[in-house]
Design an enzyme around this catalytic site. Structure first.
Site, short mmCIF file in Angstrom:
data_model
loop_
_atom_site.label_atom_id
_atom_site.label_comp_id
_atom_site.label_asym_id
_atom_site.label_seq_id
_atom_site.Cartn_x
_atom_site.Cartn_y
_atom_site.Cartn_z
N HIS A 105 -13.42 -2.34 0.21
CA HIS A 105 -14.11 -1.53 1.21
C HIS A 105 -15.54 -1.21 0.73
O HIS A 105 -15.84 -1.31 -0.46
CB HIS A 105 -13.38 -0.19 1.43
CG HIS A 105 -11.97 -0.35 1.88
ND1 HIS A 105 -11.02 0.62 1.70
CD2 HIS A 105 -11.34 -1.38 2.50
CE1 HIS A 105 -9.87 0.21 2.19
NE2 HIS A 105 -10.04 -1.01 2.68
N HIS A 171 3.36 0.57 5.18
CA HIS A 171 2.18 -0.30 5.16
C HIS A 171 2.57 -1.65 5.73
O HIS A 171 3.61 -2.20 5.37
CB HIS A 171 1.64 -0.46 3.75
CG HIS A 171 0.34 -1.21 3.69
ND1 HIS A 171 0.29 -2.59 3.69
CD2 HIS A 171 -0.95 -0.78 3.67
CE1 HIS A 171 -0.98 -2.98 3.65
NE2 HIS A 171 -1.76 -1.90 3.63
#
Length: 424
Positions: A105, A171
């Site tokens: 990220h 997830h």
């Protein structure tokens, strides 16, 4: 029935006729006996199969605390002060570094740092933001079980004590977030992450939300945490309002396993399939871009009838997400061509964000997807094969047109926070 879906820091609302509503799939309505801070304190005071943090810190000079970045709703303003307090009670002279697990990220902004950790901690503590591309800050350890070369942040390996905080929720390909995921992909190198996220991994039958046993992502991540020397974790479970309802501290694998068992009881749902599934990405921070919104689409896929419609609400205040994610979805050949290209890509040539594209185009082959957002322009969504709407009412009207006026609807208010098994 009045329906509210998390959207950014607020909600979107619509009304669904009772005779069309096939179900609302939400987290189990669990109310802990203690408040969030007491849960965290108790977890740290009675760690699972581990000495206390004070004991571990006693003989450790260099201590590294790995924490989540701005894309995760871990309430570090509540958890991190207790971790720091426990460390300093055990060793007042410890050199503490807080390492932000960004994976691939972007780095958080100054404001995002303050929002997540609080101005006082940001000003007083030493923070380092992980950079997956800066190999001068990484060390190479043994290859992971998948064969991927394991590059990890040097600070973690060279620490006398390495610990991590995180949160546990389903997830969509790692089974559950939390625990070992702080290390890989959290503080790993780009090469490691990309090979681990290659097409074959994403297509593996055990790459499922809520699945740990046989999950090859989990296997690599757990090995990475062991190699890096992770000694202690504090992981929490959150309700739909992002309040702490469970806290688990101690041995990285044992405490994580306890947290998963607790989380599974609250988040594992079953449902019949419906022609329309209406969901959201759980609001900010997980709905800050379209890339993250794929998570709720994947949850909806489990209970949407083939050929049906998936509607997801995501504010996308950060826009589409990565440039590669956007570029790959603009392939003029459409979803099938994109998927064929990805599956033909060698693991060592995995592109950034390829995995999210792979999951999205698999969904697009079987479903109409409508994104309710103000953060991405309609022509950009349409160019990527997605439909768009600015309100839930508009999205539902489009869904009825695509299916039929009496189509049944399932609502999953927080599609990123639950996993659903369909009852055919």
């Amino acid at each position: 029935m009045q329906i509210r879906l998390p959207y950014g820091t607020s909600y979107l609302e619509t009304t669904i006729p009772d005779d069309r509503l096939a179900g609302i799939l939400t987290l189990d309505n669990y109310a802990p006996e203690k408040d969030p801070l007491a849960l965290v304190q108790d977890a740290l005071a009675t760690p699972i199969e581990s000495p206390t943090l004070q004991e571990l810190a006693r003989k450790a000079k260099k201590i590294v605390v790995v924490t989540s970045d701005h894309t995760r709703p871990l309430p570090s303003k509540q958890t991190l002060p207790f971790i720091l307090k426990n460390i300093r009670e055990g060793n007042p002279s410890a050199e503490i570094t807080i390492l932000i697990a960004t994976g691939l990220h972007r780095a958080p902004t100054d404001q995002e740092m303050v929002d997540k950790f609080g101005a006082e901690i940001v000003a007083q503590e030493k923070f380092v933001i992980h950079k997956a591309d800066d190999y001068s800050t990484l060390l190479r350890l043994e290859n992971l079980p998948s064969g991927a070369p394991f590059w990890v942040n040097r600070l973690a390996v060279e620490a006398d004590l390495l610990l991590a905080e995180g949160f546990i929720e389903p997830h969509f390909f790692a089974g559950y977030s939390g625990g070992r995921k702080s290390i890989m992909p959290g503080i790993s190198g780009r090469e490691t992450i990309l090979i681990n996220h290659s097409a074959g991994f994403i297509d593996h039958p055990k790459t499922q939300s809520g699945t740990i046993q046989g999950n090859i992502f989990h296997r690599d991540m757990e090995d990475a945490a062991r190699q890096a020397g992770l000694k202690f974790i504090l992981n929490v479970t959150l309700d739909e309002e992002k309040n702490i309802i469970g806290a688990f501290a101690g041995h990285p694998e044992k405490a994580f396993a306890h947290g998963v068992q607790f989380t599974e009881k609250l988040t594992k749902l079953t449902s019949k399939r419906a022609e329309i599934v209406l969901t959201s990405n759980g609001g900010y921070p997980l709905d800050q871009n379209l890339y993250q919104a794929v998570k709720s689409m994947r949850t909806a896929e489990y209970v949407a009838k083939k050929g049906g419609v998936i509607i997801t609400a995501a504010s996308c205040i950060d826009g589409i997400g990565g440039d590669t994610f956007h570029r790959m979805l603009l392939n003029p050949g459409g979803a099938r061509a994109i998927l064929e290209d990805i599956r033909a890509t060698e693991p060592t040539a995995t592109d950034l964000d390829q995995w999210q594209v792979q999951i999205l185009v698999r969904i697009l082959l079987d479903y109409k997807v409508i994104v309710v957002t103000e953060g991405v322009k309609p022509h950009d969504l349409q160019a990527m094969g997605l439909d768009c709407a600015t309100t839930l009412d508009e999205a539902l009207a489009k869904a009825y047109d695509y299916t039929h006026p009496e189509a049944d609807i399932i609502v999953i208010p927080n599609g990123a926070g639950v996993f659903v098994e369909s009852i055919e």
